[in-house]
Design an enzyme around this catalytic site. Structure first.
Site, PDB file in Angstrom:
ATOM      1  N   LYS A   1     -11.539  -5.532   3.229  1.00 54.11           N
ATOM      2  CA  LYS A   1     -10.582  -4.873   3.863  1.00 54.11           C
ATOM      3  C   LYS A   1     -10.184  -4.655   1.849  1.00 54.11           C
ATOM      4  CE  LYS A   1      -5.944  -3.086   3.818  1.00 54.11           C
ATOM      5  NZ  LYS A   1      -4.701  -3.846   4.291  1.00 54.11           N
TER       6      LYS A   1
ATOM      7  N   GLU B   1       8.586  -0.490   2.035  1.00 53.56           N
ATOM      8  CA  GLU B   1       7.679  -0.985   2.279  1.00 53.56           C
ATOM      9  C   GLU B   1       8.544  -2.660   0.590  1.00 53.56           C
ATOM     10  OE1 GLU B   1       3.457  -3.848   2.242  1.00 53.56           O
ATOM     11  OE2 GLU B   1       3.192  -1.997   1.668  1.00 53.56           O
TER      12      GLU B   1
ATOM     13  N   GLU C   1      -5.786  -4.051  10.139  1.00 54.08           N
ATOM     14  CA  GLU C   1      -5.640  -4.032   9.054  1.00 54.08           C
ATOM     15  C   GLU C   1      -3.626  -4.394   9.021  1.00 54.08           C
ATOM     16  OE1 GLU C   1      -4.194  -0.892   5.837  1.00 54.08           O
ATOM     17  OE2 GLU C   1      -5.964   0.084   7.575  1.00 54.08           O
TER      18      GLU C   1
ATOM     19  N   GLU D   1      -4.631  10.818   3.777  1.00 56.68           N
ATOM     20  CA  GLU D   1      -4.416   9.544   3.340  1.00 56.68           C
ATOM     21  C   GLU D   1      -3.480  10.171   3.028  1.00 56.68           C
ATOM     22  OE1 GLU D   1      -3.471   4.903   4.533  1.00 56.68           O
ATOM     23  OE2 GLU D   1      -4.956   5.792   6.111  1.00 56.68           O
TER      24      GLU D   1
END
Length: 461
Positions: A218, A267, A311, A446
């Site tokens: 990733k 987050e 992910e 996105e």
């Protein structure tokens, strides 16, 4: 009381700290009557221009506002010691301090607020010059709101009882300023520009091919948008809009000279209260639906999407490995949940542990940053690709920003959904996680969704 008088009261103490690193900190905390933290920031931050901050947590009644900087700890170094350096300086300051705080309340008393750059070894751009590689303020005046109880802490380096009554006079003035409400308007945006989106898509395609052909799992690619205002932006108005528009996110702002880095991040990276530590995996996302039915369908799709689940699990595993050495025990759910913000819904897994007494929040932070949600897997290889392909200075974007108090409590978020405002310009940042199944055009969409919180708050569309 004039701006000049208020600022001059602590000039002597500030100069003392600059010239004598052994100066002793004096700190006292008192309860005050209710005081709107947004107005406390909005109506007083100009008195301490370039040295103030704002923080509001989404899941509890907790806010911080800092005015002025009694002490600044910063590290403008590309070496790997910046976390240890900040902790060493902070511990020394607290060990020598005289502190009057009768309240066993996290976030009261001496407290540092600030953050770190995402990558101390990345390219540097002019807009981030004021922030160094790590920067923390010990505020002169700190407003703390916890469960509808209000506290003010005063930090200074002059003789304790020579200024304590004077400081209380200033507190009264700051509080009285905060009762004045004036309707504010956004400054018009006269230009809105995505920085080379086509070139970004090409680079995403190149990275995806690498992911298919190498051991990379990733890589997170970010990009930015530039705004031009008709005049210097109204930063308190932007913060107020973020508070109103993003109730499920951490609202943060830190003023440094003529710049302000701010945002609405969903987050949490790490929170420490006493011996308990909490971190969260927030990776894997999808847009919100136009109605409840579509929203539920998209939620179900996200919970069963293998790309996003893969992910997400990379981040959960990394958090487990990072927290493990610092904890006696940990609790990790086996399946992710859904966290919803106004524009996006995310896969979410909380990780809770009981920390060993000898460990600190900065030690955990150093192990967690950067998580796979913002860097990639393997971390070192992903960072090398980010440095090569992004051709952008992330600065404090996607990096840890937050606070820690003298008792070891603290909380840091990952500074996403964020932007840097510098007078009449702003830079908004957004990124996405790339794996071998990623489609470049979908990733571009996105990032456009992730620009929306800051774009809307600044008056754009």
């Amino acid at each position: 009381m004039t701006k000049t008088l208020m600022k001059s009261r602590f000039d002597r103490a500030s100069k003392q700290v600059k010239h004598n690193d052994q100066a002793k900190l004096y700190s006292f905390t008192i309860k005050i009557d209710p005081c709107d933290p947004i107005l406390f920031y909005k109506n007083n931050q100009h008195l301490y221009e370039g040295k103030s901050f704002f923080w509001k947590s989404p899941d509890e009644d907790f806010s911080l506002v800092g005015l002025g900087a009694a002490y600044i700890i910063k590290r403008n170094s590309s070496t790997s010691d910046r976390f240890k350096y900040i902790e060493k300086k902070w511990n020394k300051l607290c060990e020598q301090a005289t502190i009057e705080n009768p309240f066993e309340v996290p976030g009261t008393g001496p407290l540092l607020f600030g953050g770190f750059s995402f990558d101390a070894n990345s390219m540097k751009e002019e807009e981030w010059n004021s922030f160094d590689q790590s920067l923390f303020y010990l505020p002169e005046f700190l407003l703390t709101v916890v469960d509808s109880v209000y506290y003010v802490t005063v930090n200074h380096f002059s003789e304790k009882y020579a200024t304590i009554e004077e400081a209380k006079v200033l507190i009264d003035q700051l509080i009285s300023n905060a009762v004045m409400y004036q309707q504010s308007e956004p400054v018009p945006i006269i230009k809105q520009e995505e920085i080379e989106p086509n070139d970004w898509v090409e680079k995403v395609e190149e990275i995806v091919q690498d992911l298919k052909q190498t051991s990379l799992q990733k890589v997170v690619m970010a990009r930015k948008m530039k705004l031009k205002f008709a005049e210097p932006a109204n930063i308190p108005h932007v913060i107020q809009q973020l508070v109103l528009q993003q109730p499920n996110s951490f609202i943060f702002a830190i003023n440094v000279e003529k710049s302000c880095f701010l945002g609405a991040s969903p987050e949490r990276l790490v929170k420490k209260t006493g011996s308990e530590v909490l971190s969260t995996s927030l990776a894997g996302s999808i847009e919100r639906g136009s109605d409840l039915k579509e929203d539920k369908e998209l939620e179900k799709q996200l919970l069963h999407d293998q790309k996003n689940l893969f992910e997400h699990q990379l981040v959960v595993s990394m958090i487990k490995d990072a927290l493990g050495p610092h904890c006696d025990k940990m609790n990790i759910p086996t399946q992710p949940m859904i966290m919803k913000t106004p524009d996006i819904q995310h896969l979410y897994t909380p990780v809770v542990g009981q920390m060993k007494p000898e460990n600190s929040i900065l030690q955990v932070l150093e192990g967690l940053h950067p998580t796979p949600a913002l860097g990639g897997v393997p971390t070192k290889d992903a960072l090398e690709i980010i440095r090569k392909k992004e051709e952008m200075d992330r600065g404090f974007y996607a990096a840890p920003v937050g606070w820690m108090d003298y008792r070891g409590n603290g909380e840091f978020i990952v500074a996403i959904r964020s932007g840097l405002i510098k007078e009449d310009e702003a830079y908004l940042y957004a990124g996405c996680g790339l794996v071998s199944e990623s489609k470049p055009e979908d990733e571009l969409i996105e990032t456009r969704i992730k620009f929306r919180p800051m774009l809307r708050a600044t008056g754009g569309n």
